[in-house]
Design a protein around this motif. Sequence first.
Motif, short mmCIF file in Angstrom:
data_model
loop_
_atom_site.label_atom_id
_atom_site.label_comp_id
_atom_site.label_asym_id
_atom_site.label_seq_id
_atom_site.Cartn_x
_atom_site.Cartn_y
_atom_site.Cartn_z
N MET A 73 0.87 -1.14 -0.18
CA MET A 73 -0.11 -0.33 -0.27
C MET A 73 1.13 1.33 0.28
SD MET A 73 -2.73 -1.60 2.33
CE MET A 73 -3.55 0.07 2.28
N VAL A 74 1.84 1.12 1.19
CA VAL A 74 3.07 2.57 0.29
C VAL A 74 3.49 2.23 -0.33
CG1 VAL A 74 5.04 3.32 1.97
CG2 VAL A 74 3.30 2.46 3.56
N PHE A 75 4.30 1.54 -1.24
CA PHE A 75 4.84 1.71 -2.71
C PHE A 75 3.49 2.09 -3.52
CE2 PHE A 75 5.75 -0.64 -6.58
CZ PHE A 75 6.89 -0.26 -6.78
N VAL A 76 2.58 2.15 -3.48
CA VAL A 76 1.29 2.51 -4.50
C VAL A 76 0.63 3.68 -4.27
CG1 VAL A 76 -1.00 1.65 -5.81
CG2 VAL A 76 0.82 0.03 -5.36
N ARG A 77 0.29 4.08 -3.13
CA ARG A 77 -0.01 4.88 -2.91
C ARG A 77 0.82 6.49 -1.83
NH1 ARG A 77 -4.76 5.05 -6.51
NH2 ARG A 77 -5.61 2.94 -6.37
N ILE A 78 1.53 5.86 -1.07
CA ILE A 78 2.23 7.21 -0.48
C ILE A 78 3.36 7.47 -1.77
CG2 ILE A 78 3.20 7.47 1.79
CD1 ILE A 78 0.16 6.01 2.25
N PRO A 79 3.97 8.86 -1.04
CA PRO A 79 4.35 9.69 -2.20
C PRO A 79 5.63 9.84 -1.27
CG PRO A 79 2.84 11.57 -2.17
CD PRO A 79 2.24 9.84 -0.74
N GLU A 80 6.60 9.82 -1.54
CA GLU A 80 7.92 10.88 -0.67
C GLU A 80 7.54 11.82 -0.68
OE1 GLU A 80 10.58 11.69 1.21
OE2 GLU A 80 10.63 9.54 0.41
N THR A 81 7.71 11.99 0.85
CA THR A 81 7.04 13.57 1.08
C THR A 81 8.21 14.14 1.80
OG1 THR A 81 6.30 12.94 3.30
CG2 THR A 81 5.05 12.67 1.77
N ARG A 82 9.31 13.74 2.06
CA ARG A 82 10.52 15.31 2.03
C ARG A 82 10.42 15.92 1.85
NH1 ARG A 82 16.66 12.74 2.37
NH2 ARG A 82 15.83 12.68 0.16
N PRO A 83 10.95 17.36 2.13
CA PRO A 83 10.52 18.23 1.86
C PRO A 83 12.30 18.83 0.79
CG PRO A 83 10.11 18.31 4.08
CD PRO A 83 10.71 17.10 3.92
N GLU A 84 11.75 19.04 -0.57
CA GLU A 84 12.66 19.26 -1.58
C GLU A 84 13.06 20.91 -1.31
OE1 GLU A 84 14.22 17.31 -3.84
OE2 GLU A 84 12.64 15.93 -3.37
N ARG A 85 14.62 20.79 -1.10
CA ARG A 85 15.51 21.83 -0.86
C ARG A 85 16.68 21.65 -1.70
NH1 ARG A 85 18.13 20.61 4.87
NH2 ARG A 85 18.50 17.90 3.83
N SER A 86 16.79 23.05 -1.63
CA SER A 86 17.90 23.44 -3.07
C SER A 86 19.30 23.37 -3.00
CB SER A 86 17.22 25.08 -3.40
OG SER A 86 18.05 25.79 -2.50
N ALA A 87 20.10 24.08 -3.48
CA ALA A 87 21.22 23.04 -3.62
C ALA A 87 21.48 24.34 -1.75
CB ALA A 87 22.41 22.89 -4.33
N ALA A 88 21.74 25.81 -3.04
CA ALA A 88 22.04 26.08 -2.00
C ALA A 88 21.50 26.32 -0.16
CB ALA A 88 21.13 27.96 -3.10
N ALA A 89 20.46 26.35 -0.23
CA ALA A 89 19.84 26.35 0.91
C ALA A 89 20.45 25.13 1.62
CB ALA A 89 18.01 25.78 0.68
N VAL A 90 20.26 23.90 1.14
CA VAL A 90 21.60 22.88 1.96
C VAL A 90 22.29 23.27 1.90
CG1 VAL A 90 22.90 20.56 1.35
CG2 VAL A 90 19.74 21.06 0.40
N ARG A 91 23.67 24.35 1.67
CA ARG A 91 24.61 24.85 1.74
C ARG A 91 24.82 25.76 3.27
NH1 ARG A 91 26.01 24.99 -3.47
NH2 ARG A 91 25.03 27.14 -4.01
#
Length: 432
Positions: free
Chosen positions: A189-207
């Motif tokens: 169920m997770v594989f089929v219906r749950i997307p990745e939810t981790r917030p995306e951050r730009s490379a500049a923000a990560v630095r």
Amino acid sequence: MPAPSRLRTVLSESVGGLPRQFWWLWAATLVNRLGGFVVTYLALYLTVGRGYPASYAGLVAGLFGAGSAIASLLGGVLADRLGRRPTLMAAQLSTAVSTAALGFADGPVAIAVVAFLVGLASNAARPAISAIIADLVPAPDRVRAYSLNYWAINIGFGVSAAVAGLIAAHGYLPLFLLDALTTLICAVMVFVRIPETRPERSAAAVREEPRTGLGTVFRDGRFMALVGVNLLLALVAQQGSTTLAIDMGEAGISTSGYGLVIGLNGLLIVVLQLPMGRLMEGRNRTALLVVSALLTGWGFGLTALAGSSAAFFAVTVAVWTIGEIMAAPTMMGLVAELSPAGARGRYQGVHSLSWSLASFLGPLAGGYLLQHAGSAVVWLACGVCGTVAAGAFLLVGRRAAADAGSGARVAGADAADGEVAAAPGGGVAVPS
């Protein structure tokens, strides 16, 4: 308003407005808990089914708890580094395989090792699930979302505990295989219906952002204070499945009587979680936590007066269950808001660690006090712990309000979302 219309309104306010992905996660959690047979009946399997002594069953339970404690931290780190979805799927697949293997394991060493692996795999999913809810659900709805998730856990636990007893009468191996199967279904169920939810951050923000490791979490004084208070309350809560059973048995109450009394806990959670969750929305969070700590501590404390009355024991269970209903989603929502978006998995993992430690230390502490000091001391100690926890919540809430008033960063704010959790009047409030 007619009763049907009023009921529809209540249901809409309780379950409406949440993302579709949350409901798939809720359904996956329910399926997984409906098949959660093994942990509930592991001690009986080892002592009755396999003939091992109680001391060995305690050792296996301790190893399971040790695996769970390690998994709390490991699962949190992986949820932040690899993502919520792959961590959750890996944990569930590993749990399915190790649970099935435990059913076939033979010999004390093999059983102990596989039980440790089951604890390691199963608890690694908890930080990822909590982080997914925090990622998916807007701050004003998080306490309600955690209430609903907690509701699913308890519905599943109640049904599985009842069904497992019927299945175990025909052999224990089907318990392990069905538990593995439901966990595997959950992974699908997770594989089929749950997307990745981790917030995306730009490379500049990560630095630009400071690196948040486990050390950073453990140096977060206010958060660790809350974890410490939660550990104290979790130690109290653990007495419900260990010391309480022994004390009721010594009072002359039968095993079936204990089952009926403790079953009230799950029944009340199923019946009251939704309406109480609705009532808690918008309330001062510090007040909720203070009241829940007092109800939990002195609910157990009242057990000192129960004597041999099963009805009185049931009353005490009702009191601390209401405290549990108030505390669990409120604390989970607070943890989500104290966590930076890029470190939610780590923060949830450290919070989960407090429960893992309590599951190991609680029975030891309760059993020692019961044997050497008597039951009255055990239950009065629970009341004292609840009072100390309530005072600690009050101090943390006042400190948060003071920091907000002086312009400092408000405890409970998520900078990425612009959430504010400090309430006027000296408390940490549920966002509304």
